[in-house]
Design a protein around this motif. Structure first.
Motif, PDB file in Angstrom:
ATOM      1  N   GLU A  31       0.830  -1.209   0.000  1.00 26.86           N
ATOM      2  CA  GLU A  31       0.000   0.000   0.000  1.00 26.86           C
ATOM      3  C   GLU A  31       0.863   1.257   0.000  1.00 26.86           C
ATOM      4  OE1 GLU A  31      -3.264   0.178  -0.545  1.00 26.86           O
ATOM      5  OE2 GLU A  31      -3.174  -1.995  -0.759  1.00 26.86           O
ATOM      6  N   ARG A  34       2.194   1.723  -3.516  1.00 29.60           N
ATOM      7  CA  ARG A  34       1.153   2.240  -4.406  1.00 29.60           C
ATOM      8  C   ARG A  34       0.936   3.736  -4.191  1.00 29.60           C
ATOM      9  NH1 ARG A  34      -4.234  -0.645  -4.240  1.00 29.60           N
ATOM     10  NH2 ARG A  34      -4.561   0.759  -5.969  1.00 29.60           N
ATOM     11  N   ALA A  35       0.958   4.170  -2.934  1.00 27.05           N
ATOM     12  CA  ALA A  35       0.759   5.597  -2.631  1.00 27.05           C
ATOM     13  C   ALA A  35       1.906   6.436  -3.199  1.00 27.05           C
ATOM     14  CB  ALA A  35       0.640   5.799  -1.123  1.00 27.05           C
ATOM     15  N   ASN A  37       3.901   5.620  -5.736  1.00 33.48           N
ATOM     16  CA  ASN A  37       3.793   5.604  -7.201  1.00 33.48           C
ATOM     17  C   ASN A  37       2.716   6.568  -7.687  1.00 33.48           C
ATOM     18  OD1 ASN A  37       5.846   3.771  -7.456  1.00 33.48           O
ATOM     19  ND2 ASN A  37       4.515   2.010  -7.740  1.00 33.48           N
ATOM     20  N   LYS A  38       1.598   6.615  -6.989  1.00 29.54           N
ATOM     21  CA  LYS A  38       0.513   7.524  -7.374  1.00 29.54           C
ATOM     22  C   LYS A  38       0.985   8.971  -7.298  1.00 29.54           C
ATOM     23  CE  LYS A  38      -4.062   8.997  -6.005  1.00 29.54           C
ATOM     24  NZ  LYS A  38      -5.056   9.009  -4.948  1.00 29.54           N
ATOM     25  N   GLU A  39       1.688   9.325  -6.237  1.00 34.45           N
ATOM     26  CA  GLU A  39       2.178  10.693  -6.092  1.00 34.45           C
ATOM     27  C   GLU A  39       3.230  11.026  -7.150  1.00 34.45           C
ATOM     28  OE1 GLU A  39       0.988  13.132  -4.145  1.00 34.45           O
ATOM     29  OE2 GLU A  39      -0.544  11.647  -3.638  1.00 34.45           O
ATOM     30  N   ILE A  41       3.499   9.730 -10.176  1.00 36.51           N
ATOM     31  CA  ILE A  41       2.808   9.878 -11.462  1.00 36.51           C
ATOM     32  C   ILE A  41       2.123  11.240 -11.524  1.00 36.51           C
ATOM     33  CG2 ILE A  41       0.846   9.036 -12.821  1.00 36.51           C
ATOM     34  CD1 ILE A  41       1.737   6.188 -11.936  1.00 36.51           C
ATOM     35  N   SER A  42       1.502  11.656 -10.424  1.00 32.04           N
ATOM     36  CA  SER A  42       0.863  12.984 -10.390  1.00 32.04           C
ATOM     37  C   SER A  42       1.886  14.094 -10.592  1.00 32.04           C
ATOM     38  CB  SER A  42       0.147  13.195  -9.051  1.00 32.04           C
ATOM     39  OG  SER A  42      -0.906  12.293  -8.906  1.00 32.04           O
TER      40      SER A  42
END
Length: 79
Positions: A31, A34-35, A37-39, A41-42
């Motif tokens: 988790e 994933r957090a 990676n999300k940041e 990508i943003s």
């Protein structure tokens, strides 16, 4: 007489406990990954959309570009 607070567990109970702990650790690591990676990508999306970095560098050479940025920022700090 003193009361003992020791807990005695069997091999099967230990294995079950160990499996549960490791499963929770792996889940938390996943988790967190994933957090992050999300940041990232943003952030990349913002940088590319604002034309702060060329799209081809981000897509084809992200590590080299990050190292280039890092080198530039450290050379500015030493001035």
């Amino acid at each position: 007489m003193e009361e003992s607070n020791n807990i005695v567990i069997t091999g099967g109970e230990y294995n079950s406990f160990r499996y549960d702990v490791l499963k929770r650790i792996r889940s938390a690591q996943y988790e967190a990954m994933r957090a992050v990676n999300k940041e990232m990508i943003s952030l990349y999306f913002i940088l590319v959309s604002q034309r702060m970095i060329p799209k081809y560098k981000l897509l084809f050479h992200p590590i080299e570009y990050a190292q280039e940025i890092n080198a530039r920022s450290s050379s500015h700090q030493h001035r």
